[in-house]
Design an enzyme around this catalytic site. Structure first.
Site, PDB file in Angstrom:
ATOM      1  N   CYS A  31       0.858  -1.179   0.000  1.00  0.00           N
ATOM      2  CA  CYS A  31       0.000   0.000   0.000  1.00  0.00           C
ATOM      3  C   CYS A  31       0.898   1.235   0.000  1.00  0.00           C
ATOM      4  O   CYS A  31       2.128   1.140   0.109  1.00  0.00           O
ATOM      5  CB  CYS A  31      -0.902  -0.001   1.231  1.00  0.00           C
ATOM      6  SG  CYS A  31       0.024   0.100   2.793  1.00  0.00           S
ATOM      7  N   HIS A  66       4.090   1.825  11.741  1.00  0.00           N
ATOM      8  CA  HIS A  66       2.966   1.581  12.655  1.00  0.00           C
ATOM      9  C   HIS A  66       2.728   2.731  13.628  1.00  0.00           C
ATOM     10  O   HIS A  66       1.691   2.782  14.283  1.00  0.00           O
ATOM     11  CB  HIS A  66       3.213   0.304  13.449  1.00  0.00           C
ATOM     12  CG  HIS A  66       3.562  -0.876  12.589  1.00  0.00           C
ATOM     13  ND1 HIS A  66       4.858  -1.316  12.427  1.00  0.00           N
ATOM     14  CD2 HIS A  66       2.801  -1.665  11.817  1.00  0.00           C
ATOM     15  CE1 HIS A  66       4.875  -2.340  11.595  1.00  0.00           C
ATOM     16  NE2 HIS A  66       3.637  -2.573  11.210  1.00  0.00           N
ATOM     17  N   CYS A  97       2.765   5.832   8.941  1.00  0.00           N
ATOM     18  CA  CYS A  97       1.825   5.991   7.838  1.00  0.00           C
ATOM     19  C   CYS A  97       0.927   7.203   8.101  1.00  0.00           C
ATOM     20  O   CYS A  97       0.397   7.349   9.212  1.00  0.00           O
ATOM     21  CB  CYS A  97       0.973   4.731   7.696  1.00  0.00           C
ATOM     22  SG  CYS A  97      -0.355   4.891   6.467  1.00  0.00           S
ATOM     23  N   GLU A 146       0.800  -0.664  16.346  1.00  0.00           N
ATOM     24  CA  GLU A 146      -0.041   0.487  16.017  1.00  0.00           C
ATOM     25  C   GLU A 146      -0.926   0.873  17.198  1.00  0.00           C
ATOM     26  O   GLU A 146      -1.108   2.053  17.486  1.00  0.00           O
ATOM     27  CB  GLU A 146      -0.918   0.192  14.795  1.00  0.00           C
ATOM     28  CG  GLU A 146      -1.730   1.399  14.367  1.00  0.00           C
ATOM     29  CD  GLU A 146      -2.695   1.113  13.227  1.00  0.00           C
ATOM     30  OE1 GLU A 146      -3.762   1.752  13.180  1.00  0.00           O
ATOM     31  OE2 GLU A 146      -2.367   0.257  12.374  1.00  0.00           O
ATOM     32  N   THR A 191      -5.962   0.689  12.037  1.00  0.00           N
ATOM     33  CA  THR A 191      -6.242   0.852  10.607  1.00  0.00           C
ATOM     34  C   THR A 191      -6.312  -0.452   9.838  1.00  0.00           C
ATOM     35  O   THR A 191      -6.741  -0.463   8.673  1.00  0.00           O
ATOM     36  CB  THR A 191      -5.179   1.743   9.937  1.00  0.00           C
ATOM     37  OG1 THR A 191      -3.899   1.098  10.026  1.00  0.00           O
ATOM     38  CG2 THR A 191      -5.115   3.116  10.587  1.00  0.00           C
ATOM     39  N   CYS A 234      -8.020   1.798   6.985  1.00  0.00           N
ATOM     40  CA  CYS A 234      -7.481   2.494   5.822  1.00  0.00           C
ATOM     41  C   CYS A 234      -8.026   1.914   4.525  1.00  0.00           C
ATOM     42  O   CYS A 234      -8.511   0.785   4.467  1.00  0.00           O
ATOM     43  CB  CYS A 234      -5.953   2.472   5.843  1.00  0.00           C
ATOM     44  SG  CYS A 234      -5.207   0.948   5.245  1.00  0.00           S
ATOM     45  N   SER A 251      -1.050  -7.794  10.897  1.00  0.00           N
ATOM     46  CA  SER A 251      -2.478  -7.780  11.199  1.00  0.00           C
ATOM     47  C   SER A 251      -3.314  -7.822   9.931  1.00  0.00           C
ATOM     48  O   SER A 251      -4.267  -8.602   9.817  1.00  0.00           O
ATOM     49  CB  SER A 251      -2.823  -6.529  12.013  1.00  0.00           C
ATOM     50  OG  SER A 251      -4.222  -6.429  12.216  1.00  0.00           O
ATOM     51  N   ASN A 252      -2.978  -7.002   8.944  1.00  0.00           N
ATOM     52  CA  ASN A 252      -3.823  -6.951   7.743  1.00  0.00           C
ATOM     53  C   ASN A 252      -3.769  -8.261   6.971  1.00  0.00           C
ATOM     54  O   ASN A 252      -4.752  -8.677   6.370  1.00  0.00           O
ATOM     55  CB  ASN A 252      -3.455  -5.749   6.872  1.00  0.00           C
ATOM     56  CG  ASN A 252      -2.177  -5.935   6.092  1.00  0.00           C
ATOM     57  OD1 ASN A 252      -2.185  -6.519   5.009  1.00  0.00           O
ATOM     58  ND2 ASN A 252      -1.068  -5.457   6.618  1.00  0.00           N
TER      59      ASN A 252
END
Length: 324
Positions: A26, A88, A110, A140, A179, A209, A238-239
């Site tokens: 990203c 993070h 970010c 984060e 996020t 996000c 995590s994502n």
């Protein structure tokens, strides 16, 4: 039955690969990696980085080869070398300590995480108690909760946490979210909080996000037509872990691997259509590596499934713009 070896006398079985798009890097991850590379270019090696710049070993090892040294805390960083803070985000105490030691530091947080930090500061200044929807121990979450004084925020991980919360002032609350959460799971938690606390304040624009949302939508699209889904990403991402969960909730078995070499070929037994995606911190080279590995065992055809186009670009911090 195991997938046949490349030297098998039998003909390779056919396989359709549904390749999710968007997938992989990203804008925030792109920026964070560039920050480390530019810092090395500007200051020379070594450049220290507090925590993994992003959650991916391939990326970390690539940056180590260029002169980055990753450490857990600032006390492992010498006074006379620059340090980069990870994508993070960090608690306010970290840059405060860096300034106290007169260190050169570059913040690679970010911008979408920084947006959440500003929201938290705003709610704190308005006297609200803040509920942080996220996962305990994630950097984060630690960074976001560290924007305000201890006790000003409460972590909410599940719907059950939201149901069992008994705040001192239920009419003076706000919420923020990590996020990289599951969009659907977070919606359930937020709905519970809004039902129980109708006056709760939330972000003007959701905190999850765009990249997290897009990648989860993309994996839903391939999971609907696949026998299996492979997610490339780190176990502490995590994502990436959310992509596995989203696939499984959509009814498709899914697995998280870091690289092609980690794939259990028996797990693919019986599959004729598989989906492939990658977490936001996984580089495209690892996707290519996996597809090449699959083609050694299967007569594989790749079909791209696009659900959104992304054109977001984040500028690097001002301190690096002279070398950008």
């Amino acid at each position: 039955m195991m997938a046949p070896r490349p030297d098998s006398a039998t003909q390779k079985p056919t396989l359709t690969i549904l390749l999710a798009n968007p997938r992989g890097f990203c804008a925030g991850v792109d920026r964070a990696i560039k920050v480390v590379e530019l810092a090395i270019e500007k200051y020379g090696a070594p450049v220290y980085v507090r925590h993994e710049i992003v959650h991916n070993r391939y990326v970390v090892e690539s940056l180590e080869a260029k002169g980055a040294i990753f450490v857990d805390e600032l006390d492992a960083v010498p006074d006379d070398v620059p340090v980069v803070f990870s994508a993070h985000g960090v608690p306010k105490s970290v840059p405060q300590e860096a300034r106290r030691r007169s260190m050169i530091y570059v913040d690679a947080t970010c911008p979408l995480v920084s947006k959440v930090h500003r929201e938290v500061e705003y709610h704190f200044s308005a006297g609200r108690h803040i509920l942080m929807i996220g996962h305990a121990g994630h950097p984060e979450v630690i960074g976001t909760m560290g924007q305000v004084e201890d006790g000003a925020m409460t972590l909410i991980e599940t719907v059950e946490d939201a149901e069992n919360l008994h705040p001192a002032d239920p009419d003076n609350l706000a919420f923020a979210t990590q996020t990289t959460l599951s969009v659907d799971d977070t919606a359930d938690i937020v709905a519970t909080l809004q039902r129980r606390f109708p006056n709760i304040a939330g972000p003007k624009k959701e905190d999850i996000c765009y990249a997290t949302t897009n990648r989860q939508d993309a994996v839903k699209a391939i999971a609907a037509d696949a026998d299996r889904v492979i997610v490339i990403g780190a176990p502490n991402s995590s994502n990436s872990r959310r992509l596995v969960e989203v696939s499984e909730k959509a009814g498709c078995r899914a697995i998280l691997i870091q690289r092609a070499a980690d794939l259990d070929w028996d797990w693919l037994s019986g599959a004729r259509t598989i989906g492939i995606t990658a977490g936001a911190s996984a580089p495209e080279i690892l996707v290519t590596e996996l597809i090449d590995a699959l083609k050694t065992r299967y007569d594989a055809r790749v079909e791209l499934r696009m659900t959104a186009e992304e054109d977001v670009i984040f500028k690097v911090p001002p301190i690096l713009r002279d070398v950008a």
